[in-house]
Design a protein around this motif. Structure first.
Motif, PDB file in Angstrom:
ATOM      1  N   PRO A 128       0.610  -1.162  -0.104  1.00 13.33           N
ATOM      2  CA  PRO A 128      -0.005  -0.060  -0.026  1.00 13.33           C
ATOM      3  C   PRO A 128       0.863   1.159   0.064  1.00 13.33           C
ATOM      4  CG  PRO A 128      -0.089  -0.806   2.308  1.00 13.33           C
ATOM      5  CD  PRO A 128       0.606  -1.973   1.242  1.00 13.33           C
ATOM      6  N   LEU A 129       0.371   2.377  -0.457  1.00 12.32           N
ATOM      7  CA  LEU A 129       1.064   3.677  -0.749  1.00 12.32           C
ATOM      8  C   LEU A 129       1.540   4.198   0.503  1.00 12.32           C
ATOM      9  CD1 LEU A 129      -0.810   5.119  -3.711  1.00 12.32           C
ATOM     10  CD2 LEU A 129       1.375   3.864  -3.546  1.00 12.32           C
ATOM     11  N   TYR A 130       0.669   4.129   1.792  1.00 15.42           N
ATOM     12  CA  TYR A 130       0.971   4.421   2.983  1.00 15.42           C
ATOM     13  C   TYR A 130       2.023   3.924   3.704  1.00 15.42           C
ATOM     14  CZ  TYR A 130      -2.025   0.730   4.868  1.00 15.42           C
ATOM     15  OH  TYR A 130      -2.425  -0.430   5.221  1.00 15.42           O
ATOM     16  N   ALA A 131       2.563   2.656   3.406  1.00 13.09           N
ATOM     17  CA  ALA A 131       3.393   1.818   4.282  1.00 13.09           C
ATOM     18  C   ALA A 131       4.932   1.350   3.575  1.00 13.09           C
ATOM     19  CB  ALA A 131       2.799   0.229   4.506  1.00 13.09           C
ATOM     20  N   GLY A 132       5.752   1.894   4.322  1.00 11.22           N
ATOM     21  CA  GLY A 132       7.139   1.755   3.660  1.00 11.22           C
ATOM     22  C   GLY A 132       7.795   3.105   3.042  1.00 11.22           C
ATOM     23  N   ALA A 133       8.978   3.218   2.983  1.00 14.43           N
ATOM     24  CA  ALA A 133       9.577   4.456   2.462  1.00 14.43           C
ATOM     25  C   ALA A 133       9.276   4.592   1.093  1.00 14.43           C
ATOM     26  CB  ALA A 133      10.973   4.656   2.839  1.00 14.43           C
ATOM     27  N   PRO A 135       7.169   3.106  -1.319  1.00 10.21           N
ATOM     28  CA  PRO A 135       5.655   3.310  -1.684  1.00 10.21           C
ATOM     29  C   PRO A 135       5.385   4.430  -1.249  1.00 10.21           C
ATOM     30  CG  PRO A 135       5.818   1.191  -0.819  1.00 10.21           C
ATOM     31  CD  PRO A 135       7.261   1.662  -0.363  1.00 10.21           C
ATOM     32  N   ARG A 136       5.561   5.129   0.168  1.00 10.60           N
ATOM     33  CA  ARG A 136       5.068   6.357   0.437  1.00 10.60           C
ATOM     34  C   ARG A 136       5.839   7.394  -0.231  1.00 10.60           C
ATOM     35  NH1 ARG A 136       5.440   5.445   5.374  1.00 10.60           N
ATOM     36  NH2 ARG A 136       7.287   6.543   6.012  1.00 10.60           N
ATOM     37  N   ASP A 168      -3.985  11.120  10.689  1.00 14.06           N
ATOM     38  CA  ASP A 168      -3.382  12.430  10.958  1.00 14.06           C
ATOM     39  C   ASP A 168      -1.915  12.090  10.767  1.00 14.06           C
ATOM     40  OD1 ASP A 168      -3.763  10.682  13.081  1.00 14.06           O
ATOM     41  OD2 ASP A 168      -4.038  12.137  14.629  1.00 14.06           O
ATOM     42  N   THR A 169      -1.368  11.093  11.545  1.00  5.28           N
ATOM     43  CA  THR A 169       0.087  10.667  11.440  1.00  5.28           C
ATOM     44  C   THR A 169       0.529  10.675  10.186  1.00  5.28           C
ATOM     45  OG1 THR A 169      -0.216   9.556  13.391  1.00  5.28           O
ATOM     46  CG2 THR A 169       1.844   9.183  12.350  1.00  5.28           C
ATOM     47  N   LEU A 170      -0.209  10.183   9.270  1.00  6.17           N
ATOM     48  CA  LEU A 170       0.302   9.852   8.006  1.00  6.17           C
ATOM     49  C   LEU A 170       0.299  11.463   7.059  1.00  6.17           C
ATOM     50  CD1 LEU A 170       0.905   8.225   5.408  1.00  6.17           C
ATOM     51  CD2 LEU A 170      -1.526   8.160   4.744  1.00  6.17           C
TER      52      LEU A 170
END
Length: 249
Positions: A128-133, A135-136, A168-170
């Motif tokens: 997923p795009l939110y997880a890992g440097a 993808p993010r 909010d953290t993301l």
């Protein structure tokens, strides 16, 4: 194989050697009932794979978009690989290349480290795009409106011990990373793994890929990351320039 898919491909293949065809010509070439051919053709018109002008059908603009994507991705791997190999030699860590595929990142190339303790990543792996440097970094430099829609709607699931699961953290991390122009992660996709990533740009200035250095957490101290970032950014610039992105400064 699915009969409908096969028949659809047979229809599209008619246009490899012919620029345009009438409905009756397609019926005769396919040896199918006219009503079936008409329904298939109209569906392809609605999807953009065919277009109709007067009595003639021809290939639609959807193929242009797909063709450009395939060409860009093939070129990207070819261009990136020698740069990635040099980066691996300089850092002694694994180097990964990812692109976006819908709401996911897909790893399309990798160069493994020769270190005995390493993080394994398969080409074809999705995240997923939110997880890992890596993808993010694609999410971080995405168009702002599209980025907001993604964050508002994605279901955030814990994958490893430090996976971000709060919106909010993301958002806060994305803002920080956009300013400093790189992303870092610790145990977000796999426990005890770490990565630092930067964006790769195409000739239009759009982010088309992420380039990362990855390895065990204990080799990615803040000091180590600061040493890696300039090398990683230089490698990404080399790839971006070959894709037509003009270097500033």
């Amino acid at each position: 194989m699915n009969k409908t898919v096969v028949k659809t491909m047979e229809m599209l293949k008619l246009f490899i050697d012919r620029e345009r065809l009438t409905l009756q010509e397609m019926v005769e070439l396919l040896q199918m009932p006219k009503t079936s051919v008409y329904r298939m053709a109209q569906s392809l018109v609605k999807l953009g794979f065919l277009q109709k002008t007067d009595d003639y059908y021809q290939l639609g603009l959807a193929f242009l978009s797909f063709g450009m994507l395939v060409a860009e991705r093939l070129d990207l791997r070819k261009i990136a690989l020698p740069v990635m190999e040099r980066l691996k030699e300089d850092t002694k860590e694994a180097v990964n290349l990812v692109i976006r595929d819908g709401n996911e990142a897909i790893y399309i190339e990798k160069v493994d480290t020769s270190e005995p303790v390493r993080v394994y990543t398969k080409v074809g792996r999705r995240a997923p795009l939110y997880a890992g440097a890596c993808p993010r970094v694609l999410l971080t430099f995405m168009d702002r409106d599209e980025q907001q829609r993604y964050i508002d709607n994605v279901k955030m699931v814990k994958i490893a011990k430090n996976t971000i699961v709060r919106r909010d953290t993301l958002r806060a991390i994305i803002e920080q990373d956009r300013k400093r122009q790189y992303t870092v992660s610790y145990s977000e996709l796999e426990d005890y793994s770490a990565a630092v990533a930067v964006p790769i740009f195409n000739h239009e200035g759009n982010v088309v890929a992420g380039l990362s250095i990855a390895g065990p957490e204990h080799r990615f101290s803040p000091e180590a990351v600061q040493r890696m970032v300039p090398m990683l950014q230089q490698a990404a610039w080399q790839i971006s320039e070959q894709l037509g992105f003009p270097r500033k400064g």
